[in-house]
Scaffold this motif. Structure first.
Motif, PDB file in Angstrom:
ATOM      1  N   HIS A   6     -66.147  25.801 -65.897  1.00 20.67           N
ATOM      2  CA  HIS A   6     -66.039  26.949 -64.998  1.00 20.67           C
ATOM      3  C   HIS A   6     -66.883  26.680 -63.756  1.00 20.67           C
ATOM      4  O   HIS A   6     -68.063  26.314 -63.881  1.00 20.67           O
ATOM      5  N   TYR A   7     -66.288  26.861 -62.596  1.00 18.47           N
ATOM      6  CA  TYR A   7     -67.054  26.761 -61.350  1.00 18.47           C
ATOM      7  C   TYR A   7     -67.320  28.164 -60.827  1.00 18.47           C
ATOM      8  O   TYR A   7     -66.385  28.950 -60.620  1.00 18.47           O
ATOM      9  N   SER A   9     -68.653  30.406 -57.779  1.00 22.33           N
ATOM     10  CA  SER A   9     -68.764  30.212 -56.334  1.00 22.33           C
ATOM     11  C   SER A   9     -70.135  30.593 -55.806  1.00 22.33           C
ATOM     12  O   SER A   9     -70.808  31.489 -56.311  1.00 22.33           O
ATOM     13  N   ILE A  21     -65.044  27.222 -52.746  1.00 21.77           N
ATOM     14  CA  ILE A  21     -63.960  27.256 -53.724  1.00 21.77           C
ATOM     15  C   ILE A  21     -62.907  26.204 -53.404  1.00 21.77           C
ATOM     16  O   ILE A  21     -62.429  25.487 -54.295  1.00 21.77           O
ATOM     17  N   ALA A  24     -64.147  22.812 -54.438  1.00 21.36           N
ATOM     18  CA  ALA A  24     -64.091  22.651 -55.897  1.00 21.36           C
ATOM     19  C   ALA A  24     -62.658  22.426 -56.371  1.00 21.36           C
ATOM     20  O   ALA A  24     -62.406  21.599 -57.256  1.00 21.36           O
ATOM     21  N   LEU A  25     -61.717  23.148 -55.790  1.00 24.41           N
ATOM     22  CA  LEU A  25     -60.308  22.987 -56.162  1.00 24.41           C
ATOM     23  C   LEU A  25     -59.799  21.603 -55.777  1.00 24.41           C
ATOM     24  O   LEU A  25     -59.106  20.948 -56.568  1.00 24.41           O
ATOM     25  N   ALA A  29     -61.339  21.147 -59.987  1.00 23.14           N
ATOM     26  CA  ALA A  29     -61.728  22.272 -60.827  1.00 23.14           C
ATOM     27  C   ALA A  29     -60.525  23.197 -61.035  1.00 23.14           C
ATOM     28  O   ALA A  29     -59.745  23.425 -60.118  1.00 23.14           O
ATOM     29  N   ILE A  32     -62.043  29.015 -61.658  1.00 23.20           N
ATOM     30  CA  ILE A  32     -62.970  29.415 -60.594  1.00 23.20           C
ATOM     31  C   ILE A  32     -63.394  30.862 -60.786  1.00 23.20           C
ATOM     32  O   ILE A  32     -62.546  31.737 -60.969  1.00 23.20           O
ATOM     33  N   CYS A  55     -56.280  29.349 -55.382  1.00 22.99           N
ATOM     34  CA  CYS A  55     -56.176  28.882 -56.758  1.00 22.99           C
ATOM     35  C   CYS A  55     -54.725  28.649 -57.154  1.00 22.99           C
ATOM     36  O   CYS A  55     -54.402  27.660 -57.821  1.00 22.99           O
ATOM     37  N   LEU A  62     -58.261  32.167 -61.087  1.00 17.80           N
ATOM     38  CA  LEU A  62     -59.405  32.845 -60.485  1.00 17.80           C
ATOM     39  C   LEU A  62     -59.891  33.982 -61.369  1.00 17.80           C
ATOM     40  O   LEU A  62     -59.119  34.837 -61.796  1.00 17.80           O
ATOM     41  N   SER A 186     -72.487  25.728 -60.865  1.00 18.58           N
ATOM     42  CA  SER A 186     -72.352  26.186 -59.490  1.00 18.58           C
ATOM     43  C   SER A 186     -72.873  25.112 -58.538  1.00 18.58           C
ATOM     44  O   SER A 186     -72.113  24.345 -57.967  1.00 18.58           O
TER      45      SER A 186
END
Length: 214
Positions: A6-7, A9, A21, A24-25, A29, A32, A55, A62, A186
């Protein structure tokens, strides 16, 4: 299926939650959590709407932290609530039966409470001190995780439990060996020099363990 990474934000030095975000995507990832504090709800809603679109473009999901109404309006996949946030039952009445809801825990009693509230997954922490979260609960560390997971198994509780709180790449193997399902991070992704490599290495460590063996 609850993802094992899990990321959460946070605003980078240059940019917004959406900037972080997207990074990360792009790095790979797939789960999110939008966690925006101390901003007007109208602004958080816009963040959520934009984050859902991002997302969806990357085939990710998300989760909105704290705000069930915003999660519903934005079309988010899920909602995450802290121990001091709205009761799960009230949030479920708002978002409906289909939306994923996760809940924070710090003790085994919290886990039993969350299970009775029928959450879909639990965020257990903090693992170590982190500046990301205000009003930090007592630090658990590896020994705390091991003790709680032992109680979880003895109680025959089966629910994805995610470690959270200051977790870095080098922590993941030891955390998963305690029996936790996954990790939430994070800064480890936000501040990485090579975001894609970081996410890839995190997934590699998480997926190297057979869940039935931990």
């Amino acid at each position: 299926m609850i993802d094992r990474l899990h990321y959460i934000s946070q605003e980078p030095e240059n940019g917004t939650h959406l900037t972080a975000i997207k990074v990360a995507l792009e790095a790979g990832a797939k789960w999110i959590q939008l966690r925006v504090k101390n901003q007007p709800k109208v602004e958080i809603l816009q963040y959520a709407i934009d984050a859902v679109a991002l997302c969806q473009a990357y085939g990710a999901k998300l989760i909105v932290n704290d705000h069930p109404e915003i999660a519903l309006k934005a079309g988010a996949y899920g909602l995450h609530l802290g121990l001091d946030d709205m009761p799960i039952k009230n949030a479920r009445d708002i978002v409906g039966k289909e939306m994923i809801i996760g809940g924070t825990a710090n003790t085994f009693d919290h886990i039993k409470r969350r299970v009775s509230e029928r959450v879909d997954y639990i965020g257990l922490g903090p693992y170590r001190f982190t500046t990301t979260k205000q009003k930090l609960s007592p630090i658990l560390g590896l020994d705390g995780y091991a003790a709680i997971i032992k109680q979880v198994k003895l109680a025959n509780i089966h629910i994805p439990i995610i470690a959270i709180g200051g977790i870095e790449l080098g922590d993941i193997n030891a955390i998963i060996k305690t029996g936790l399902y996954g990790v939430a991070v994070s800064g480890a992704i936000t501040h990485a020099t090579d975001h894609a490599t970081m996410v890839r290495q995190m997934y590699a460590q998480l997926n190297s363990f057979n869940l039935k063996e931990v």
